[in-house]
Design a protein around this motif. Structure first.
Motif, PDB file in Angstrom:
ATOM      1  N   LEU A 329      -0.456  17.528  13.275  1.00 31.91           N
ATOM      2  CA  LEU A 329      -1.430  16.933  11.659  1.00 31.91           C
ATOM      3  C   LEU A 329      -2.505  17.424  11.679  1.00 31.91           C
ATOM      4  N   HIS A 330      -3.306  18.405  12.467  1.00 32.88           N
ATOM      5  CA  HIS A 330      -4.484  19.583  12.013  1.00 32.88           C
ATOM      6  C   HIS A 330      -4.191  19.962  10.726  1.00 32.88           C
ATOM      7  N   ILE A 334      -4.613  15.328   8.271  1.00 30.67           N
ATOM      8  CA  ILE A 334      -4.718  14.569   8.644  1.00 30.67           C
ATOM      9  C   ILE A 334      -5.830  14.313  10.001  1.00 30.67           C
ATOM     10  N   VAL A 336      -8.050  14.427  13.471  1.00 36.11           N
ATOM     11  CA  VAL A 336      -7.712  14.195  14.554  1.00 36.11           C
ATOM     12  C   VAL A 336      -8.438  15.132  15.736  1.00 36.11           C
ATOM     13  N   TYR A 346      -5.606  12.033  19.400  1.00 35.10           N
ATOM     14  CA  TYR A 346      -6.271  10.544  18.669  1.00 35.10           C
ATOM     15  C   TYR A 346      -6.188  10.995  17.400  1.00 35.10           C
ATOM     16  N   LEU A 347      -6.212  10.317  16.428  1.00 35.29           N
ATOM     17  CA  LEU A 347      -6.205   9.851  15.587  1.00 35.29           C
ATOM     18  C   LEU A 347      -7.557   9.702  15.350  1.00 35.29           C
ATOM     19  N   ASP A 348      -8.695   9.890  14.325  1.00 36.25           N
ATOM     20  CA  ASP A 348      -9.872   9.496  14.047  1.00 36.25           C
ATOM     21  C   ASP A 348     -10.068   8.573  13.111  1.00 36.25           C
ATOM     22  N   PHE A 352      -9.907   8.829   9.196  1.00 34.27           N
ATOM     23  CA  PHE A 352      -8.406   8.228   8.181  1.00 34.27           C
ATOM     24  C   PHE A 352      -8.693   6.848   7.325  1.00 34.27           C
ATOM     25  N   ILE A 424       2.405   9.756  11.031  1.00 33.02           N
ATOM     26  CA  ILE A 424       1.476   9.490  10.543  1.00 33.02           C
ATOM     27  C   ILE A 424       1.516  10.344   9.043  1.00 33.02           C
ATOM     28  N   TRP A 428      -0.474   8.314   6.327  1.00 31.44           N
ATOM     29  CA  TRP A 428      -1.890   8.947   5.560  1.00 31.44           C
ATOM     30  C   TRP A 428      -1.780   8.779   4.048  1.00 31.44           C
ATOM     31  N   ARG A 431      -2.728   5.294   2.951  1.00 25.43           N
ATOM     32  CA  ARG A 431      -3.942   5.310   3.743  1.00 25.43           C
ATOM     33  C   ARG A 431      -4.524   3.907   2.263  1.00 25.43           C
TER      34      ARG A 431
END
Ligand SMILES: *Cc1c(COP(=O)(O)O)cnc(C)c1O
Length: 458
Positions: A329-330, A334, A336, A346-348, A352, A424, A428, A431
């Motif tokens: 993800l990083h 995205i 995290v 943990y998504l921030d 986001f 995810i 994204w 979003r």
């Protein structure tokens, strides 16, 4: 070999029901936009929690059949107690049906209406149980924990300078115990270093204040120490765990986490007089002291699970599989929480969904979208969970707006995780079109479990 494989084979399967985005739009609307209110059958990848959702081994299932269901002094009790004592090292073991029952008993005997309990970060049930007794739960995480991008290896640490100050100001009269959550669940599933544990222990002992560990993910914490803290590279994880607990005076434990069990927990202390009072409450609320709130078969399964959880091949795989999702993800840009914790991604949600105000619950909105997109169920850890002050009824934004995707132990494979990463990424991409939510109904305590939401009109 570069590939870290799941160190187990699958012997029994549970089919997953697949749904379409159109169906999920309807389903989440009938659940009042609260993933807790969904039927689990309507979820494709259930990352709501790693609690009680682990896959037990054939050994644990076999042990289950050997459960001694005698009311008092069952063989299963002794097996359970001896295993807990061997790993945790405390003199008194009090079995409870899950972690929060241990908390309720502990705080019920120790916390008064003017009490203050410091913790690196209180878990939601921990905070609620302290507040229920009239006490004040204070979070004092280390400074690095506030920086979601910092790759500090022990972001679960407590701010020991803040602890010293609290102890100097309030003393043992107002601080009945100091608690540290390992790993730090709400703060990102981040570990606490042995150096920090020793320092907290020294502060507590000097002040004459009992030091308790919220031990739910003790094995993951111990393995992080092995992999990240100089000096522990060659120490067996079980010895690291024993050393962690030797610094403390007691612990609360949910066997639904680092024991692979579907239910269970316990409370430990070295204080025989305190244990006597706790057992009196236990008999009233949970059961006789040799089973607490559990069946003999649960005690057996936990005794096996506590050994299995300390298998270092398992722990390598466990920490790797969480890191796998976080780093993918990083790499895709995205937001995290870094670095990867033990049990969850943990998504921030604040970054986001920067257009959504904290009290329009960006975390909740993101959790809803993940469900609609791919049938993934996560949980908001933000202003829905922590925003309401139960004493005043006032709402304040939480420090962070996160969505936790907790990974059940030994349940999902790498392709399930690839699907999650892909989903995810798709949310994204779209979003900008995501709306915030408002609460239309909620209780005062632990409102995130049952709150009902509606979209805010565009
Ligand atoms: C799950 C959990 C608890 C409570 O345990 P339950 O078994 O769910 O009652 C307490 N503290 C932490 C850190 C937890 O993760």
């Amino acid at each position: 070999m570069k590939t870290i494989i799941e160190p187990f084979r699958i012997k029994m399967v549970e089919p997953i029901k697949l749904t379409t985005p159109e169906q999920r739009r309807e389903l989440i609307a009938s659940a009042h936009y609260n993933p807790f209110r969904l039927a689990a059958e309507d979820v494709i990848i259930d990352l709501l929690t790693d609690s009680g959702t682990s896959a037990m081994s054939s050994q644990a299932w076999g042990a289950l059949m050997q459960g001694d269901e005698s009311y008092a002094g069952a063989r299963s009790w002794y097996r359970f107690r001896d295993t807990v004592k061997d790993i945790f090292g405390f003199e008194q073991v009090i079995p409870t049906h899950q972690g929060r029952a241990a908390e309720h008993i502990l705080f019920g005997v120790m916390v008064k209406s003017d009490s203050i309990v410091p913790n690196n970060t209180h878990f939601d049930t921990t905070r609620a149980n302290i507040e229920f007794c009239g006490g004040t739960a204070v979070d004092i995480p280390c400074a690095e924990a506030g920086d979601l991008d910092s790759r500090f290896p022990f972001k679960g640490n407590m701010d020991t300078a803040a602890l010293k100050q609290m102890v100097a100001e309030h003393g043992p009269e107002r601080i009945p115990l100091i608690m540290v959550t390992m790993t730090n669940n709400s703060g990102g599933g981040q570990p606490v270093s042995m150096a920090n544990i020793r320092e907290i222990s020294a502060i507590a002992r000097e002040a004459g204040i009992p030091f308790y560990i919220d031990a739910c993910r003790f094995a993951e914490n111990a393995h992080f120490i092995k992999r990240r803290e100089p000096g522990f590279e060659n120490t067996p994880v079980i010895d690291i765990a024993r050393e962690m607990f030797s610094c403390a005076d007691g612990c609360t434990m949910s066997a639904k986490k680092d024991s692979f069990a579907n239910i269970g927990g316990f409370l430990c202390t070295n204080d025989g007089e305190l244990a006597h009072r706790e057992r009196n409450v236990l008999i009233l609320t949970e059961g006789f002291p040799t089973y607490g709130g559990m069946a003999g078969r649960d005690l057996e399964a936990i005794a096996v699970g506590l050994r299995e959880i300390l298998d270092e091949n398992y722990l390598d795989y466990r920490l790797f599989s969480t890191r796998y999702v976080v780093e993918h993800l990083h790499d895709a840009g995205i937001p995290v929480v870094l670095p990867a914790g033990g049990h969850a991604v943990y998504l921030d949600a604040r970054r986001f969904l920067p257009g959504i105000e904290p009290l329009q619950y960006p975390g909740q909105a993101l959790a809803v979208e993940l469900y609609i997109e791919a049938g993934i169920r996560g949980v908001e850890i933000g202003s829905v969970m922590f925003g309401l002050d139960p004493h005043t009824g006032e709402e304040h934004p939480s420090r962070n707006e996160l969505v936790r995707l907790a990974i059940p132990r030994r349940v999902y494979t790498q392709s399930h995780m690839d699907y999650v990463i892909e989903a995810i990424g798709q949310v994204w991409q779209r979003r900008a079109g995501i709306r915030g939510l408002k609460i239309v109904r909620a209780p005062r305590f632990l409102r995130h479990f049952t709150a009902e939401f509606e979209w805010i009109e565009a």
